[in-house]
Design an enzyme around this catalytic site. Structure first.
Site, PDB file in Angstrom:
ATOM      1  N   ASN A 197      52.592  44.851  36.574  1.00  0.00           N
ATOM      2  CA  ASN A 197      51.673  45.917  36.973  1.00  0.00           C
ATOM      3  C   ASN A 197      50.893  46.307  35.726  1.00  0.00           C
ATOM      4  O   ASN A 197      51.500  46.592  34.692  1.00  0.00           O
ATOM      5  CB  ASN A 197      52.492  47.098  37.510  1.00  0.00           C
ATOM      6  CG  ASN A 197      51.691  48.386  37.621  1.00  0.00           C
ATOM      7  OD1 ASN A 197      52.217  49.463  37.445  1.00  0.00           O
ATOM      8  ND2 ASN A 197      50.418  48.282  37.901  1.00  0.00           N
ATOM      9  N   GLY A 198      49.562  46.276  35.818  1.00  0.00           N
ATOM     10  CA  GLY A 198      48.741  46.612  34.654  1.00  0.00           C
ATOM     11  C   GLY A 198      47.623  45.605  34.515  1.00  0.00           C
ATOM     12  O   GLY A 198      47.329  44.857  35.453  1.00  0.00           O
ATOM     13  N   LYS A 226      38.409  63.883  51.677  1.00  0.00           N
ATOM     14  CA  LYS A 226      39.495  63.532  52.610  1.00  0.00           C
ATOM     15  C   LYS A 226      38.963  62.705  53.766  1.00  0.00           C
ATOM     16  O   LYS A 226      39.552  61.705  54.142  1.00  0.00           O
ATOM     17  CB  LYS A 226      40.170  64.795  53.181  1.00  0.00           C
ATOM     18  CG  LYS A 226      41.101  65.548  52.274  1.00  0.00           C
ATOM     19  CD  LYS A 226      42.422  64.883  52.010  1.00  0.00           C
ATOM     20  CE  LYS A 226      42.394  63.958  50.859  1.00  0.00           C
ATOM     21  NZ  LYS A 226      42.484  64.385  49.515  1.00  0.00           N
ATOM     22  N   TRP A 250      47.556  45.244  44.187  1.00  0.00           N
ATOM     23  CA  TRP A 250      46.199  45.769  44.370  1.00  0.00           C
ATOM     24  C   TRP A 250      45.351  44.935  43.428  1.00  0.00           C
ATOM     25  O   TRP A 250      45.425  45.099  42.204  1.00  0.00           O
ATOM     26  CB  TRP A 250      46.148  47.254  43.993  1.00  0.00           C
ATOM     27  CG  TRP A 250      44.853  47.916  44.334  1.00  0.00           C
ATOM     28  CD1 TRP A 250      44.515  48.508  45.515  1.00  0.00           C
ATOM     29  CD2 TRP A 250      43.717  48.094  43.464  1.00  0.00           C
ATOM     30  NE1 TRP A 250      43.240  49.020  45.447  1.00  0.00           N
ATOM     31  CE2 TRP A 250      42.727  48.775  44.200  1.00  0.00           C
ATOM     32  CE3 TRP A 250      43.430  47.727  42.161  1.00  0.00           C
ATOM     33  CZ2 TRP A 250      41.493  49.109  43.671  1.00  0.00           C
ATOM     34  CZ3 TRP A 250      42.191  48.050  41.626  1.00  0.00           C
ATOM     35  CH2 TRP A 250      41.234  48.743  42.378  1.00  0.00           C
ATOM     36  N   LYS A 280      47.091  54.710  45.459  1.00  0.00           N
ATOM     37  CA  LYS A 280      47.394  56.082  45.089  1.00  0.00           C
ATOM     38  C   LYS A 280      47.368  56.276  43.581  1.00  0.00           C
ATOM     39  O   LYS A 280      46.916  57.284  43.064  1.00  0.00           O
ATOM     40  CB  LYS A 280      48.774  56.474  45.634  1.00  0.00           C
ATOM     41  CG  LYS A 280      49.090  57.931  45.317  1.00  0.00           C
ATOM     42  CD  LYS A 280      49.889  58.566  46.397  1.00  0.00           C
ATOM     43  CE  LYS A 280      49.962  60.062  46.242  1.00  0.00           C
ATOM     44  NZ  LYS A 280      48.762  60.729  46.740  1.00  0.00           N
ATOM     45  N   ARG A 305      50.828  51.917  46.211  1.00  0.00           N
ATOM     46  CA  ARG A 305      50.249  51.508  44.931  1.00  0.00           C
ATOM     47  C   ARG A 305      49.352  50.270  45.078  1.00  0.00           C
ATOM     48  O   ARG A 305      48.741  49.825  44.110  1.00  0.00           O
ATOM     49  CB  ARG A 305      51.357  51.195  43.930  1.00  0.00           C
ATOM     50  CG  ARG A 305      52.292  52.355  43.675  1.00  0.00           C
ATOM     51  CD  ARG A 305      53.362  51.960  42.702  1.00  0.00           C
ATOM     52  NE  ARG A 305      52.828  51.696  41.397  1.00  0.00           N
ATOM     53  CZ  ARG A 305      52.644  52.595  40.448  1.00  0.00           C
ATOM     54  NH1 ARG A 305      52.973  53.845  40.668  1.00  0.00           N
ATOM     55  NH2 ARG A 305      52.145  52.276  39.285  1.00  0.00           N
ATOM     56  N   GLU A 317      37.912  59.141  52.588  1.00  0.00           N
ATOM     57  CA  GLU A 317      39.047  58.299  52.215  1.00  0.00           C
ATOM     58  C   GLU A 317      39.741  57.679  53.420  1.00  0.00           C
ATOM     59  O   GLU A 317      40.063  56.505  53.409  1.00  0.00           O
ATOM     60  CB  GLU A 317      40.126  59.151  51.520  1.00  0.00           C
ATOM     61  CG  GLU A 317      39.910  59.453  50.087  1.00  0.00           C
ATOM     62  CD  GLU A 317      41.060  60.296  49.543  1.00  0.00           C
ATOM     63  OE1 GLU A 317      41.709  59.846  48.601  1.00  0.00           O
ATOM     64  OE2 GLU A 317      41.309  61.412  50.056  1.00  0.00           O
ATOM     65  N   HIS A 356      16.983  71.687  48.973  1.00  0.00           N
ATOM     66  CA  HIS A 356      16.245  70.998  47.907  1.00  0.00           C
ATOM     67  C   HIS A 356      16.367  69.487  48.090  1.00  0.00           C
ATOM     68  O   HIS A 356      16.614  68.757  47.135  1.00  0.00           O
ATOM     69  CB  HIS A 356      16.765  71.450  46.539  1.00  0.00           C
ATOM     70  CG  HIS A 356      16.577  72.915  46.318  1.00  0.00           C
ATOM     71  ND1 HIS A 356      15.344  73.484  46.087  1.00  0.00           N
ATOM     72  CD2 HIS A 356      17.461  73.945  46.350  1.00  0.00           C
ATOM     73  CE1 HIS A 356      15.475  74.791  45.971  1.00  0.00           C
ATOM     74  NE2 HIS A 356      16.754  75.098  46.138  1.00  0.00           N
ATOM     75  N   CYS A 372      49.498  48.401  41.915  1.00  0.00           N
ATOM     76  CA  CYS A 372      50.583  47.430  42.039  1.00  0.00           C
ATOM     77  C   CYS A 372      51.926  48.136  41.875  1.00  0.00           C
ATOM     78  O   CYS A 372      52.077  49.043  41.069  1.00  0.00           O
ATOM     79  CB  CYS A 372      50.513  46.297  41.029  1.00  0.00           C
ATOM     80  SG  CYS A 372      48.994  45.385  41.083  1.00  0.00           S
ATOM     81  N   GLU A 405      36.456  68.761  48.373  1.00  0.00           N
ATOM     82  CA  GLU A 405      37.740  68.103  48.636  1.00  0.00           C
ATOM     83  C   GLU A 405      37.845  67.683  50.108  1.00  0.00           C
ATOM     84  O   GLU A 405      38.303  66.582  50.429  1.00  0.00           O
ATOM     85  CB  GLU A 405      38.892  69.040  48.232  1.00  0.00           C
ATOM     86  CG  GLU A 405      40.283  68.596  48.637  1.00  0.00           C
ATOM     87  CD  GLU A 405      40.712  67.223  48.115  1.00  0.00           C
ATOM     88  OE1 GLU A 405      40.021  66.648  47.267  1.00  0.00           O
ATOM     89  OE2 GLU A 405      41.751  66.718  48.589  1.00  0.00           O
TER      90      GLU A 405
HETATM   91  C1  G6P Z   1      43.536  58.003  43.361  1.00  0.00           C
HETATM   92  C2  G6P Z   1      44.114  58.625  44.614  1.00  0.00           C
HETATM   93  C3  G6P Z   1      43.648  60.054  44.749  1.00  0.00           C
HETATM   94  C4  G6P Z   1      43.996  60.844  43.498  1.00  0.00           C
HETATM   95  C5  G6P Z   1      43.428  60.201  42.246  1.00  0.00           C
HETATM   96  C6  G6P Z   1      43.967  60.842  40.975  1.00  0.00           C
HETATM   97  O1  G6P Z   1      42.177  57.828  43.512  1.00  0.00           O
HETATM   98  O2  G6P Z   1      43.748  57.869  45.740  1.00  0.00           O
HETATM   99  O3  G6P Z   1      44.284  60.642  45.862  1.00  0.00           O
HETATM  100  O4  G6P Z   1      43.502  62.138  43.610  1.00  0.00           O
HETATM  101  O5  G6P Z   1      43.810  58.826  42.202  1.00  0.00           O
HETATM  102  O6  G6P Z   1      45.340  60.618  40.904  1.00  0.00           O
HETATM  103  P1  G6P Z   1      46.334  61.489  40.043  1.00  0.00           P
HETATM  104  O7  G6P Z   1      47.667  60.839  40.219  1.00  0.00           O
HETATM  105  O8  G6P Z   1      45.831  61.401  38.629  1.00  0.00           O
HETATM  106  O9  G6P Z   1      46.297  62.874  40.553  1.00  0.00           O
END
Ligand code: G6P
Length: 625
Positions: free
Chosen positions: A100-101, A500, A74, A620, A27, A503, A519, A2, A496
């Site tokens: 927010n929270g 990507k 969110w 994010k 957010r 996501e 395995h 949020c 990683e």
């Molecule tokens: C969310 C984002 C990711 C990020 C993760 C950790 O899941 O979508 O892209 O890596 O949070 O966020 P931070 O701000 O702690 O790196």
């Protein structure tokens, strides 16, 4: 999760609020709303869906008021719907709140308020807040004299917000409007971010700096349980006991362009292209005449020698950055290093004591699980070090030490430049440890630094031409499953790269240590399946090639990411696609090899016509557990 924005000044509030919300959509983006003071009344407009839905509303265009609050959601409590969108008002419509929270005790509070005659419209945890404020505000009404005293009324408003927040368990950043105090706004935060931007005869509020960076560079970073009472030309700060105090503002050096798309189609693409700069800036003043400098750290040789272990704790991509540097830290410091997922670590009573150094990686500095894990380590007596990109973020207020990546604002939900900057900074940190511990020869250190300094140029080379990657994306975008393989440090990059693609393109993907494939997972390999292999470690390449040959035999379509030197040792004709990257020191290779794979995920998502920057269900900044 949020995003919230506020404005109090002389301009029309609605366009400023909507522009701020658009920058905060990373957010959360399932619903949005604003409340504006309109001729002494609080006018609320909100709906399910993106911020742009609101922009089209005639009712919003017509709003003339110059004080307002806004929210992009969110959903946590209550499905995304108009009724659950913020702002929320009390049942008498005298106060409006954006939040927010998460309010953990909202069920009990709601019951208490219902007994007092308050009614509720939504399923949210937030709606208890305006009702609590209303309750305390009216409870405070004493004599007629007091009510007519403007200053007293203002203070009564702050006091009611304080009494309401005293009741709340959980996290919150809130902005409050009061019908009876139409020229004032009250804000407060606890464990959720909130910044105040100071303008001339106007003030701005937001969940983060980039949302309002085009209006001001002077910011107040509100601490936990600090209250601010804002008018157009004044900001008064109160501590948790409502004692007034003076707060110093900070001047931010980022420019507003850094938070805009700047001609790129998407933030993610822009941020991929910003990696050379982000890495240069992160190395910045940390290396000087062949040594690594961390002036903000005061680790002595005795302290580092006393350590039995280092814990790296993080979430998502930040955790992957930890995996990418684990072996480098171990090799250079000779200290046993573990990497863990914050949400797991915090609940498993980890063996942490004063002989453990705990490192927390977080781009935003706001991730709830990472912050909770840090608090736990502090309680257990360990020293805590935060690695973050956001100056003044919540984690920096909790950690014993904070070091910053200088990636600039990262807006796209899928993290790119933050990841490569985090690895860069952590490799520098590992070298700094080795220097103090005298584990590294001067020439060795100089060589790694030399190599680091040319990394940005190598990434620029990769970014010069993307046609081949776009072509592979066209071959892959209809796939349902893909696999990423690697050994050693390349396995961390595979992990990683796999995240990507999941996501932003919604293709199911798995990353595997190449040697582990047989395995079990090899049972999933069938004709036509896409497998991406990463091979940059000369000591392991032969082994990985054998594993890839095993899957070629079973009909897989293979794409490999290799460097020039490795290419010379292989018959590359066996692979369907070969992506070549510049060669670098193995420890640094994740910074280079991830770049074409970020692009691959990006172009697959584009081929599928998806919203790259705002993938479904994600946010994010994850400020809830
Ligand atoms: C969310 C984002 C990711 C990020 C993760 C950790 O899941 O979508 O892209 O890596 O949070 O966020 P931070 O701000 O702690 O790196």
């Amino acid at each position: 999760m949020c995003g919230i924005v506020g404005y109090i000044g002389k301009q029309k509030a609605a366009p400023i609020l909507l522009a701020g919300l658009a920058k905060l959509e990373y957010r959360g983006y399932d619903s949005a709303g604003i409340a504006v003071m309109e001729n002494g009344k609080i006018e609320v407009q909100k709906d399910k869906g993106r911020v742009c839905n609101l922009c089209e509303k005639k009712e919003i265009e017509n709003l003339q008021g110059s004080i307002g609050i806004a929210h992009t959601r969110w959903a946590t409590h209550g499905e995304p719907s108009k009724i659950n969108s913020h702002p929320h008002t009390d049942s008498n419509e005298e106060f409006a709140v954006v939040h927010n929270g998460i309010i953990e005790n909202y069920v009990e509070l709601r019951k208490e308020l219902e007994k007092k005659g308050y009614s509720f419209k939504s399923d949210t945890d937030t709606e208890v807040i305006p009702n609590l404020i209303h309750y305390f505000y009216n409870k405070e009404k004493t004599s007629q004299e007091d009510v007519n005293d403007e200053n007293n009324n203002e203070l009564k408003f702050v006091k009611a917000v304080k009494q309401a927040t005293d009741k709340l368990i959980g996290s919150f950043a809130i902005e409050v409007l009061s019908k009876e105090n139409p020229d004032i706004m009250v804000v407060v935060r606890k464990d959720s971010p909130l910044v105040i931007g100071k303008g001339y005869n106007e003030n701005y509020i937001a969940s983060d700096i980039p949302a309002i960076l085009s209006y001001t560079k002077d910011f107040y970073l509100l601490e936990n349980l600090e209250f601010a009472m804002l008018t157009r030309d004044n900001i008064r700060f109160f501590d948790k006991d409502l004692k007034e105090f003076n707060k110093k503002s900070d001047t931010i050096t980022w420019n507003a362009m850094a938070a805009d798309k700047n001609g790129y189609e998407d933030y993610m693409l822009k941020e991929i292209y910003e990696q050379p700069t982000a890495i240069r800036e992160t190395i910045g003043t940390r290396v000087n005449e062949g040594i690594c400098k961390f002036d903000e750290l005061d680790f002595s040789k005795e302290y580092l020698q006393s350590l039995t272990q280092i814990y790296i704790v993080a979430c998502g991509t930040a955790m992957h950055a930890g995996l990418a540097v684990k072996s480098t830290i171990e090799r250079l410091s000779k200290i046993h290093t573990e990497v863990d997922i914050a949400s797991e670590f915090r609940y498993r009573d980890p063996l942490v004591d004063e002989k453990t150094l705990c490192i927390f990686i977080t781009q935003s500095g706001e991730t709830a699980d990472t912050i909770a894990a840090l608090k736990l380590c502090k309680e257990k007596g360990a020293k805590t070090l935060a690695v973050t990109n956001v100056i003044g973020s919540s984690i920096t207020r909790e950690a014993d030490y904070s070091i910053y990546t200088h990636a600039g604002p990262e807006i796209a939900v899928a993290s790119t430049k933050a990841y490569t900057s985090q690895i860069t900074l952590l490799v520098l940190l590992a070298m700094y440890f080795a220097q103090i511990l005298e584990n590294i020869e001067k020439h060795e250190l100089e060589n790694i630094i030399k190599e680091m300094l040319v990394l940005p140029n190598k990434i620029e080379d990769i970014l010069k031409s993307t046609e081949q990657i776009q072509e592979i994306a066209k071959q892959m975008y209809k796939e349902k499953d893909v696999f990423y393989l690697g050994r050693g440090i390349d396995y961390t990059t595979a992990t990683e790269a796999s995240l990507k693609v999941k996501e932003i393109s919604y293709i199911h993907s798995e990353s595997y240590a190449a040697g582990e494939l047989k395995h079990g997972t090899i049972a999933l390999i069938e004709k036509g399946i896409n497998v991406i292999g990463i091979m940059t470690d000369p000591n392991l390449v032969k082994k990985t090639v054998s594993n890839i040959e095993e899957i070629i035999t079973r009909g897989a379509v293979t794409t490999v990411v290799i460097n020039e030197k490795i290419a010379q040792t292989l018959d590359t004709r066996i692979f369907t696609n070969v992506i070549r990257v510049p060669e670098t020191e193995t420890w640094l290779s994740p910074i280079v090899t991830i770049v074409p794979l970020q692009l691959l995920a990006y172009y697959i998502s584009k081929e599928k016509g998806l919203d790259v920057d705002k993938p479904r269900n994600l946010a994010k900044s994850v400020t809830v557990e």
